[in-house]
Motif scaffolding. Sequence first.
Motif, PDB file in Angstrom:
ATOM      1  N   ALA A  13       1.104  -1.140   0.101  1.00 31.51           N
ATOM      2  CA  ALA A  13       0.230   0.118  -0.215  1.00 31.51           C
ATOM      3  C   ALA A  13       0.839   1.411  -0.380  1.00 31.51           C
ATOM      4  N   GLY A  14       0.573   2.477  -1.224  1.00 34.58           N
ATOM      5  CA  GLY A  14       1.172   3.262  -1.114  1.00 34.58           C
ATOM      6  C   GLY A  14       2.734   3.111  -1.896  1.00 34.58           C
ATOM      7  N   ASP A  15       3.394   1.678  -2.110  1.00 34.88           N
ATOM      8  CA  ASP A  15       4.324   2.102  -3.507  1.00 34.88           C
ATOM      9  C   ASP A  15       3.251   0.967  -4.812  1.00 34.88           C
ATOM     10  N   PRO A  16       3.505   2.391  -5.440  1.00 33.34           N
ATOM     11  CA  PRO A  16       3.431   2.054  -7.003  1.00 33.34           C
ATOM     12  C   PRO A  16       3.837   0.647  -7.497  1.00 33.34           C
ATOM     13  N   GLY A  17       5.037   0.175  -7.161  1.00 27.62           N
ATOM     14  CA  GLY A  17       6.093  -0.457  -8.034  1.00 27.62           C
ATOM     15  C   GLY A  17       6.152  -1.348  -7.166  1.00 27.62           C
ATOM     16  N   ALA A  18       5.677  -1.923  -6.122  1.00 28.36           N
ATOM     17  CA  ALA A  18       5.735  -3.010  -5.258  1.00 28.36           C
ATOM     18  C   ALA A  18       5.068  -4.183  -5.325  1.00 28.36           C
ATOM     19  N   ALA A  19       3.604  -3.972  -6.191  1.00 28.64           N
ATOM     20  CA  ALA A  19       3.596  -5.556  -6.451  1.00 28.64           C
ATOM     21  C   ALA A  19       4.250  -5.863  -7.980  1.00 28.64           C
ATOM     22  N   ALA A  20       4.299  -4.860  -8.914  1.00 23.58           N
ATOM     23  CA  ALA A  20       5.355  -6.339 -10.355  1.00 23.58           C
ATOM     24  C   ALA A  20       7.181  -6.099  -9.441  1.00 23.58           C
ATOM     25  N   ARG A  21       7.004  -5.536  -8.303  1.00 21.99           N
ATOM     26  CA  ARG A  21       8.377  -6.116  -7.852  1.00 21.99           C
ATOM     27  C   ARG A  21       8.507  -7.498  -7.674  1.00 21.99           C
ATOM     28  N   THR A  22       7.172  -7.735  -6.470  1.00 20.35           N
ATOM     29  CA  THR A  22       7.178  -8.754  -6.044  1.00 20.35           C
ATOM     30  C   THR A  22       7.128 -10.134  -6.776  1.00 20.35           C
ATOM     31  N   ALA A  23       5.893  -9.364  -7.810  1.00 17.44           N
ATOM     32  CA  ALA A  23       6.063 -10.818  -8.904  1.00 17.44           C
ATOM     33  C   ALA A  23       7.137 -11.082 -10.139  1.00 17.44           C
ATOM     34  N   ARG A  24       7.895 -10.331  -9.792  1.00 13.95           N
ATOM     35  CA  ARG A  24       9.487 -10.165 -10.778  1.00 13.95           C
ATOM     36  C   ARG A  24      10.480 -11.158  -9.703  1.00 13.95           C
ATOM     37  N   LEU A  25       9.862 -11.609  -8.589  1.00 11.43           N
ATOM     38  CA  LEU A  25      10.427 -12.362  -8.790  1.00 11.43           C
ATOM     39  C   LEU A  25      10.042 -13.820  -8.832  1.00 11.43           C
ATOM     40  N   GLY A  26       9.792 -14.500  -9.145  1.00  9.24           N
ATOM     41  CA  GLY A  26       8.831 -16.095  -9.621  1.00  9.24           C
ATOM     42  C   GLY A  26       7.396 -15.743  -9.033  1.00  9.24           C
ATOM     43  N   VAL A  27       7.167 -15.515  -8.441  1.00  8.04           N
ATOM     44  CA  VAL A  27       6.765 -16.825  -7.550  1.00  8.04           C
ATOM     45  C   VAL A  27       5.515 -17.065  -7.866  1.00  8.04           C
ATOM     46  N   THR A  43      11.096  -1.869   6.435  1.00  5.65           N
ATOM     47  CA  THR A  43      10.416  -1.533   4.988  1.00  5.65           C
ATOM     48  C   THR A  43      11.461  -1.047   3.888  1.00  5.65           C
ATOM     49  N   PRO A  44      12.141  -1.707   3.314  1.00  6.74           N
ATOM     50  CA  PRO A  44      13.959  -0.854   2.956  1.00  6.74           C
ATOM     51  C   PRO A  44      13.390  -0.418   1.606  1.00  6.74           C
ATOM     52  N   ARG A  45      12.558  -0.338   0.753  1.00  5.04           N
ATOM     53  CA  ARG A  45      12.135   0.111  -0.287  1.00  5.04           C
ATOM     54  C   ARG A  45      10.648   0.943  -0.998  1.00  5.04           C
ATOM     55  N   HIS A  46      10.060   1.406   0.248  1.00  5.41           N
ATOM     56  CA  HIS A  46       8.572   1.482   0.248  1.00  5.41           C
ATOM     57  C   HIS A  46       9.033   3.569   0.353  1.00  5.41           C
ATOM     58  N   PRO A  47       8.604   4.465  -0.788  1.00  8.74           N
ATOM     59  CA  PRO A  47       8.955   5.557  -0.907  1.00  8.74           C
ATOM     60  C   PRO A  47       8.252   6.240   0.073  1.00  8.74           C
ATOM     61  N   ASP A  48       7.568   6.171   0.944  1.00  6.25           N
ATOM     62  CA  ASP A  48       7.180   6.572   2.460  1.00  6.25           C
ATOM     63  C   ASP A  48       7.331   6.236   3.324  1.00  6.25           C
ATOM     64  N   HIS A  49       8.078   5.502   3.489  1.00  7.48           N
ATOM     65  CA  HIS A  49       8.758   5.040   5.285  1.00  7.48           C
ATOM     66  C   HIS A  49      10.248   3.713   4.862  1.00  7.48           C
TER      67      HIS A  49
END
Length: 387
Positions: A13-27, A43-49
Amino acid sequence: MKASAFVYPWDVAGDPGAAARTARLGVEQVTLAAAYHSTRALTPRHPDHRIVTAEYAAVLYPPGDRWAGRGLRPYPAGRWAPGDAYGEAARALAAAGLEVHTWVVLAHNSRLGSEHPDTSVVNAYGDRYPWAPCIAQPATRAYLVDLAAEAAVRPGAQGTELESLGWYGLQHLHAHDKISGVGLGDAGQYLMSLCFCPSCHVGHGEHGLDADELPVAVRTALEPLWRGTAADGGWPTVEKLLGEETAAATRAWRERTARTLQEEAVAAVRAAAPAGFQVLLHADPVSYHCGANAGVDPAHILSVADGVVVPCTGGTDLLAPFAERAGRETVLAANLTVVAGMGGSPGTLAADAARARAQGATELRLYHAGLASDDDLSAVREALSAR
């Protein structure tokens, strides 16, 4: 093997790239927290925190009308997961092509024990464990069964993983924990996890125990441990310390209590869920163990649920007792930590997965996509791409 990554709603939530990044893991799947205990998470990659502090155990969606007027009810999350954070994250992950399953933590709730202290496990010394609801108490059981059904069956979810669906005891990842000065061993952990609340007092009596004398016997059994005597021999040591008949009766009470709760909770989830909804338990094949991976009898639990999620970061031996009882459709998911800073080994994921498969695993669970470093995730992608 099919692979699923654990994810928190605040990772997405609040990270537009998180879902696609998770999918790219291959899961192919994500196991997304819908009800979770208190924690502090990176949350090392989140844009807000960068740090999320979940201050208490909460549901990560708006709780339903079933809780109106009830004394025991789930707490909505605070600012760390406001509104329907679960739903927002689930929709984004599904749009990225991932199958979403819920992750539901049940009998592990420090706020419940703080605000309703009578619900907690009480040890032989009278000390309460506020993080550990006593699963023998009728009101607590009703709360856990309803929470399982509501939190598991969220819109769009295709299955659930139920964590802490059994006894919780002394062991607990507690803030500033300082209880390791005496090595209690497996036997001591069991004795310190026995509950002596009024419901358990009745249960002990029903199993032929003198419920008034039992806490005295447990304290007597524990006394050598406080003086430094090692007690790491597992169940035979419990029998030696407490006496075979007494030990067997305490275990019978606890196992019956956990088994019936597991049956009720899984039945409630199935009644609320659409056809084909998968129900798994986080489980340990040693039935007297307690904690996040509930101790179970493999034959029993595989007759109740669709399968289990088994901790395998320290080795895959716990899979074998489940594999011996598994049917053709049984899910045996090997849970592997892929965060190097938390004791995982993402660089050996391919080899670890192969060992798990040899022990009977049919799927992988990767803990945890949101907590891992970029290097950890790169290693995961490489391992999964080689499947």
